[in-house]
Design a protein around this motif. Structure first.
Motif, PDB file in Angstrom:
ATOM      1  N   LYS A 130     -23.381  69.206  41.723  1.00  0.00           N
ATOM      2  CA  LYS A 130     -23.320  70.129  40.699  1.00  0.00           C
ATOM      3  C   LYS A 130     -22.607  69.370  39.361  1.00  0.00           C
ATOM      4  O   LYS A 130     -22.029  69.955  38.554  1.00  0.00           O
ATOM      5  N   LEU A 184     -19.309  79.199  51.490  1.00  0.00           N
ATOM      6  CA  LEU A 184     -20.228  78.242  50.548  1.00  0.00           C
ATOM      7  C   LEU A 184     -20.621  79.126  49.261  1.00  0.00           C
ATOM      8  O   LEU A 184     -20.730  78.232  48.196  1.00  0.00           O
ATOM      9  N   PHE A 185     -21.088  80.275  49.315  1.00  0.00           N
ATOM     10  CA  PHE A 185     -21.321  80.723  48.094  1.00  0.00           C
ATOM     11  C   PHE A 185     -20.215  81.126  47.221  1.00  0.00           C
ATOM     12  O   PHE A 185     -20.269  80.967  45.789  1.00  0.00           O
ATOM     13  N   ASP A 201     -19.010  77.300  39.262  1.00  0.00           N
ATOM     14  CA  ASP A 201     -19.790  77.841  38.009  1.00  0.00           C
ATOM     15  C   ASP A 201     -18.900  78.490  37.117  1.00  0.00           C
ATOM     16  O   ASP A 201     -19.332  78.594  35.908  1.00  0.00           O
ATOM     17  N   ILE A 225     -17.391  79.073  46.955  1.00  0.00           N
ATOM     18  CA  ILE A 225     -17.049  77.744  46.165  1.00  0.00           C
ATOM     19  C   ILE A 225     -18.087  77.393  45.287  1.00  0.00           C
ATOM     20  O   ILE A 225     -17.657  76.824  44.005  1.00  0.00           O
ATOM     21  N   ASN A 226     -19.146  77.625  45.229  1.00  0.00           N
ATOM     22  CA  ASN A 226     -20.671  77.474  44.383  1.00  0.00           C
ATOM     23  C   ASN A 226     -20.289  78.418  43.062  1.00  0.00           C
ATOM     24  O   ASN A 226     -20.183  77.854  41.973  1.00  0.00           O
ATOM     25  N   GLU A 227     -19.800  79.712  43.207  1.00  0.00           N
ATOM     26  CA  GLU A 227     -19.686  80.725  42.282  1.00  0.00           C
ATOM     27  C   GLU A 227     -18.416  80.064  41.392  1.00  0.00           C
ATOM     28  O   GLU A 227     -18.379  80.146  40.092  1.00  0.00           O
ATOM     29  N   LEU A 248     -21.046  67.785  46.843  1.00  0.00           N
ATOM     30  CA  LEU A 248     -20.852  69.020  46.034  1.00  0.00           C
ATOM     31  C   LEU A 248     -20.630  68.456  44.454  1.00  0.00           C
ATOM     32  O   LEU A 248     -21.132  68.945  43.538  1.00  0.00           O
TER      33      LEU A 248
END
Lengths: 82, 299
Positions: free
Chosen positions: B230, B181-182, B189, B184-186, B226
């Motif tokens: 985002k 999860l971290f 970004d 895909i978030n990164e 998501l």
């Protein structure tokens, strides 16, 4: 940012966006077992924390965070560190 | 049965030795030879994989409204198509590149997104051969982070990761510690691409219940939440096999009107609904390439 504000922002998000029952929001509530936060909610939390508190969470840092109270403390400690 | 218990368990068939052997063989073999031999395995899977067989048979019989005999023959054709898809995957994997010709509908959307600074999500489903899209859409502009549910032999995963890296694709296995999860978030970004399947519920209780091919079922909201959260766009992608050597890729942005002060939940559900509608159109056109071998509708 004061801890009261942190608690207010986190609780507001949990109730309004993740749709957690307000009565379940307690300091000792377990994120997964009591609040039912699943992996998808976790993505939301990561993004919301970044938007509201201005820091990025990572998996290692979150490994010891199990309860809501620990979560508030975690955010507070990260804000103080900055 | 609870929706989150829908019986796909996130495992892919095939053992360590079999997968390793196939990778080796397809360095030398033509895919048509592979199709020939794979055809012999089909009766075995149809006879002994009763649940899978029934899932596809009922899909044709109940959802596509075919008669009993037609459903049987279309089920055979579906298994045959799937065997070819698997052969193609191994062939591409063994060689590290695609030897297939490809027609792309909606390439302008892909070009637009990869040339913008923002990241975006590529939404796929188990229709056609999405797994080789990274090879067919080869580009060096943005890294593709492909969310995978694993289940394959470690040697296969490791080999696949190496080959995908050559094509600017990074696999992200779904893990219990939520580290994916971290990542895909990164990735979003950093303006990269995150590709994820949007048809199978897997461990989440966030889903959209809606009508799909005439019966209500559930779709995971992950990619759509998501996207809403985002503020990144979603590009749907379907990679359909048209012949032994040719694929057709359908790309279409999933975009909704902006409603002021709309909740994230509402927006993600509207996006999911649009995606499901588009998926339905594709599945109706290519039902023989529907590869969800489990009870998708909880019959």
């Amino acid at each position: 940012m004061k801890k009261d504000q942190i608690i207010s922002i986190v609780n507001d998000f949990l109730i309004n966006e993740i749709e957690i029952d307000e009565t379940k929001i307690k300091n000792d509530a377990h994120l997964k077992n009591d609040l039912g936060i699943d992996s998808l909610d976790f993505v939301d939390i990561v993004v919301i924390v970044e938007k509201n508190f201005g820091f990025k969470m990572n998996a290692e840092e979150m490994s010891g965070v199990n309860t809501l109270s620990q979560f508030y403390d975690f955010i507070e400690s990260k804000i103080v560190d900055r | 049965m609870n929706d989150t218990d829908r019986p796909w368990k996130g495992k892919t068939g095939g053992g360590h030795f079999g997968q390793k052997s196939l990778i080796f063989l397809f360095k030398f073999l033509n895919v048509r030879v592979g199709y020939f031999f794979a055809a012999f395995a089909i009766p075995f899977y149809m006879l002994f994989g009763r649940q899978s067989y029934l899932a596809i048979y009922h899909f044709f019989n109940q959802r596509i409204s075919c008669g009993k005999l037609t459903s049987f023959f279309k089920t055979c054709k579906n298994y045959f198509s799937f065997s070819q898809i698997i052969v193609d995957r191994f062939s591409v994997l063994a060689n590290g590149k695609s030897k297939f010709s490809v027609t792309i509908t909606g390439q302008e959307f892909f070009e637009h997104y990869i040339n913008s600074k923002k990241g975006f999500i590529m939404a796929s489903s188990h229709v056609g051969n999405f797994e080789i899209s990274g090879y067919l859409l080869h580009q060096d502009v943005k890294k593709i982070n492909s969310l995978i549910y694993g289940g394959e032999a470690p040697v296969f995963q490791s080999y696949r990761e190496k080959q995908l890296e050559k094509n600017n694709v990074k696999s992200i296995p779904v893990t219990d510690d939520l580290s994916h999860l971290f990542i895909i978030n990164e990735a979003l970004d950093n303006g990269e691409i995150v590709s994820m399947p949007c048809d199978r519920l897997f461990g989440s209780n966030k889903y959209l219940k809606c009508d799909f091919l005439g019966k209500e079922t559930s779709f995971p909201l992950g990619a759509f939440r998501l996207s809403a959260l985002k503020e990144v766009d979603i590009l749907s992608i379907f990679v359909i096999k048209l012949s032994a050597s040719h694929y057709h890729i359908f790309l279409k942005p999933i975009i909704t009107d902006c409603i002021p002060n709309e909740s994230m939940k509402n927006k993600s559900e509207r996006l999911a609904f649009l995606y499901v509608n588009h998926l339905e159109t594709i599945v109706k056109k290519y039902p023989e390439q529907w590869f969800n071998y489990y009870d998708f509708w909880n019959n």
